[in-house]
Design a protein around this motif. Structure first.
Motif, PDB file in Angstrom:
ATOM      1  N   ARG B  11       0.834  -1.204   0.000  1.00  0.00           N
ATOM      2  CA  ARG B  11       0.000   0.000   0.000  1.00  0.00           C
ATOM      3  C   ARG B  11       0.878   1.267   0.000  1.00  0.00           C
ATOM      4  N   LEU B  12       1.927   1.214   0.821  1.00  0.00           N
ATOM      5  CA  LEU B  12       2.848   2.360   0.855  1.00  0.00           C
ATOM      6  C   LEU B  12       3.542   2.506  -0.503  1.00  0.00           C
ATOM      7  N   ARG B  14       2.311   1.739  -3.367  1.00  0.00           N
ATOM      8  CA  ARG B  14       1.373   2.391  -4.303  1.00  0.00           C
ATOM      9  C   ARG B  14       1.285   3.888  -4.012  1.00  0.00           C
ATOM     10  N   ALA B  15       1.200   4.188  -2.722  1.00  0.00           N
ATOM     11  CA  ALA B  15       1.034   5.603  -2.334  1.00  0.00           C
ATOM     12  C   ALA B  15       2.257   6.439  -2.703  1.00  0.00           C
ATOM     13  N   THR B  16       3.429   5.788  -2.750  1.00  0.00           N
ATOM     14  CA  THR B  16       4.658   6.538  -3.062  1.00  0.00           C
ATOM     15  C   THR B  16       5.070   6.366  -4.525  1.00  0.00           C
ATOM     16  N   GLY B  17       4.206   5.715  -5.285  1.00  0.00           N
ATOM     17  CA  GLY B  17       4.496   5.509  -6.709  1.00  0.00           C
ATOM     18  C   GLY B  17       5.695   4.588  -6.911  1.00  0.00           C
ATOM     19  N   MET B  26       9.404   7.718   4.357  1.00  0.00           N
ATOM     20  CA  MET B  26       8.128   7.729   5.082  1.00  0.00           C
ATOM     21  C   MET B  26       8.143   6.722   6.246  1.00  0.00           C
ATOM     22  N   LYS B  59      -4.863  11.025  14.065  1.00  0.00           N
ATOM     23  CA  LYS B  59      -3.640  11.295  13.317  1.00  0.00           C
ATOM     24  C   LYS B  59      -2.876  10.007  13.006  1.00  0.00           C
ATOM     25  N   LYS B  61      -3.952   7.047  12.891  1.00  0.00           N
ATOM     26  CA  LYS B  61      -4.736   6.181  11.989  1.00  0.00           C
ATOM     27  C   LYS B  61      -4.407   6.475  10.522  1.00  0.00           C
ATOM     28  N   SER B  62      -4.341   7.769  10.171  1.00  0.00           N
ATOM     29  CA  SER B  62      -4.090   8.140   8.775  1.00  0.00           C
ATOM     30  C   SER B  62      -2.766   7.586   8.286  1.00  0.00           C
ATOM     31  N   SER B  63      -1.723   7.755   9.100  1.00  0.00           N
ATOM     32  CA  SER B  63      -0.414   7.280   8.646  1.00  0.00           C
ATOM     33  C   SER B  63      -0.383   5.746   8.615  1.00  0.00           C
ATOM     34  N   ARG B  65      -2.823   3.799   7.902  1.00  0.00           N
ATOM     35  CA  ARG B  65      -3.543   3.394   6.677  1.00  0.00           C
ATOM     36  C   ARG B  65      -2.632   3.511   5.476  1.00  0.00           C
ATOM     37  N   SER B  66      -1.995   4.656   5.360  1.00  0.00           N
ATOM     38  CA  SER B  66      -1.148   4.856   4.183  1.00  0.00           C
ATOM     39  C   SER B  66       0.045   3.924   4.187  1.00  0.00           C
ATOM     40  N   MET B  67       0.499   3.526   5.401  1.00  0.00           N
ATOM     41  CA  MET B  67       1.648   2.615   5.498  1.00  0.00           C
ATOM     42  C   MET B  67       1.221   1.155   5.284  1.00  0.00           C
TER      43      MET B  67
END
Lengths: 452, 114
Positions: B11-12, B14-17, B26, B59, B61-63, B65-67
């Motif tokens: 997921r990370l 994808r989020a970081t391309g 990150m 706060k 939670k957001s990180s 999720r992205s991680m």
């Protein structure tokens, strides 16, 4: 993407991880200058630095997102705000859209792509906005009185006074004048010097649109209103909303359509062709014609009620031949314009050329003068426009001859000479055609008044 | 227990391309940041400052999720909601202890990814 101007982006986000995430992605493009803020207080302190874009996390520790947004919009409505929210808080982000945020981003897998797409879109938007401002300034400058309408003859001074009055009021204006006197230029000057200048100026040449199409052109049509009406289309009245609609050659309008136009002007609302609902309109109308409308009313070609509705403030533009020295003044302006456009040294106009311009009767008025001057600029040599460079192409040659102010004897000689050339020097035939004695012609030939 | 029981870095990615350097950057920020946020959550719970607990859980939670830290993101959301609306308060200390234990494990595994 353009490499013209860096975009100043402020990231307002209290979560350090996310703050860094956004910063890193934004900095992938060198043209983004990014600054981070972890609370509203610090951000608001820096707001006078006028960022182009703000990414705003709606849940900041010291202030609600909607309050921060309100402060941004109060400071400058032009700043693009991107609301950033968690997945559970999309409704809050959407509320921010209603309050003026440009778009929103949810913190999920697509954040990066969405962020980059939106910021690129904003960059295009800003460039377009700047282009619009520049173009608008150029147009305003072009139609500033000092640039668009030139002349200081008494008739023009009178006209200027009326145009100024038209600018200060919302009254309908009717402009009359021969072809080429600058009716559209005056209409544009009124628009761009009035408080409607930021709204559209929409010109319609009534005589140039086929009779069957003009109604839909002016009032728009609904989908399927007639064969070929594949989509709904708004008309010129709606296009000019808040601005000015210029109806040129109004005298050519079909009588049936005149009735519809009158109703629209009276009710301030219209119905699109094939539609049932009415649309309110807020448009200033300026109309123009080269015809004498009151004569047209007398002859039954123009509705009297519409005539009075459109008359408003009548401005009659004088013909160029009535404007005395304005001819030279305008000619000099066109020369200046030509030289600027072609990046050449300023051409001068000889006094003989000036005289020639002043004596001519200008049936095509300013439009014709412009064409004559452009041709003269092309023909000129050594930065000087001479009498010979002034070439008239007017179809009204009789008028040209009369304006030469020769004596009657000279005119006689010229006419007989022209006829002799036409009829192969057949004196008998020419005498018959002109109804003069053949001996008169023979005598002129004998005295060398006419060369054969 | 292995890393894949706790998180999925796809997921990370994808989020970081797929930018490896960016991913590591990150992860490093998370490793630095998460213990501070955890401490804030523990302090808030001890002081029964439920709103603060909700805000910090939001706060983190957001990180998470992205991680892609799936093992903790649902609990972070639950703590956020319970703190915000002051619900299930009696269960919070035990849940926080479990959250703490898992987070320490996650940080250990993540440190090895660098």
């Amino acid at each position: 993407m353009s490499s013209s101007k860096p975009l100043k982006v402020f990231v307002v986000e209290d979560d350090e991880w996310y703050c860094n995430f956004l910063e890193y992605n934004l900095k992938l493009n060198d043209e983004n200058h990014v600054r981070k803020f972890q609370n509203a207080k610090d951000f608001l302190k820096a707001l006078p630095e006028n960022p182009d874009v703000v990414t705003l996390d709606y849940s900041l520790p010291d202030m609600d997102g909607d309050e921060v947004l309100k402060r941004i919009k109060e400071h400058s409505p032009d700043i693009f705000v991107l609301a950033i929210s968690g997945q559970e808080d999309v409704s809050t982000a959407v509320d921010l859209l209603r309050l003026g945020a440009y778009d929103y981003i949810v913190k999920d897998d697509d954040t990066r792509d969405r962020l980059l797409n939106i910021v690129n879109r904003i960059r295009d938007n800003i460039e377009l906005r700047e282009e619009v401002v520049t173009l608008r300034q150029e147009v305003e400058k072009k139609y500033d009185f000092s640039n668009s309408i030139i002349g200081n003859s008494p008739v023009m001074t009178q006209t200027f006074k009326l145009v100024e009055k038209a600018c200060k009021s919302k009254i309908t204006v009717s402009i009359t004048g021969e072809t080429g006197t600058g009716k559209e230029v005056v209409a544009k000057s009124i628009h761009y010097n009035s408080d409607k200048k930021k709204k559209p100026f929409v010109p319609v040449n009534v005589s140039a649109i086929p009779k069957d199409l003009i109604e839909s052109e002016l009032f728009g049509h609904e989908k399927g209103a007639f064969t070929g009406a594949a989509n709904r289309r708004i008309g010129k009245f709606e296009e000019a909303s808040g601005g000015t609609l210029f109806l040129d050659e109004i005298g050519e309008m079909d009588v049936n359509l005149q009735a519809k136009l009158l109703r629209v002007l009276q009710e301030r609302e219209l119905t699109r062709v094939g539609g049932n609902s009415t649309v309110k309109i807020d448009v200033r109308v300026i109309c123009a014609t080269h015809r004498n409308l009151s004569e047209e009313v007398k002859n039954g070609n123009f509705r009297e009620d519409l005539y009075y509705r459109l008359l408003g403030l009548p401005i009659s533009l004088p013909a160029l031949r009535e404007r005395g020295k304005d001819v030279v003044l305008i000619a000099s302006h066109f020369i200046k314009e030509y030289c600027k456009d072609h990046k050449i040294k300023l051409l001068t106009l000889s006094s003989e050329a000036k005289n020639k311009l002043m004596k001519y009767h200008w049936p095509g008025n300013v439009r014709e003068l412009k064409a004559v001057i452009e041709l003269a600029c092309v023909m000129a040599e050594e930065n000087h426009i001479t009498e010979d460079n002034i070439i008239f192409n007017s179809s009204n040659s009789l008028q040209d001859i009369l304006l030469k102010e020769m004596t009657l004897k000279e005119y006689n000689r010229k006419i007989i000479k022209t006829y002799l050339e036409k009829y192969n020097n057949n004196v008998l035939e020419v005498a018959k055609k002109l109804d003069v004695g053949k001996s008169t012609i023979y005598r002129m030939i004998q005295n060398n008044e006419i060369e054969m | 227990m292995k890393p894949s029981d706790f998180y999925d870095l796809d997921r990370l990615k994808r989020a970081t391309g797929g930018d490896e350097q960016f991913m590591k950057h990150m992860i490093r920020i998370f490793i630095d940041q998460a213990p501070i946020q955890l401490q804030e959550m523990l302090d808030a719970s001890e002081q029964k400052d439920w709103k603060a607990l909700g805000a910090t859980s939001h706060k983190i939670k957001s990180s998470m999720r992205s991680m892609g830290i799936f093992s903790l993101e649902d609990e972070a959301l639950a703590l956020e909601q319970d703190g915000k609306y002051e619900k299930n308060l009696e269960t919070i200390p035990d849940r926080l202890a479990l959250f703490q234990a898992k987070l320490i494990q996650v940080i250990e595994f993540l440190s090895q990814e660098l």
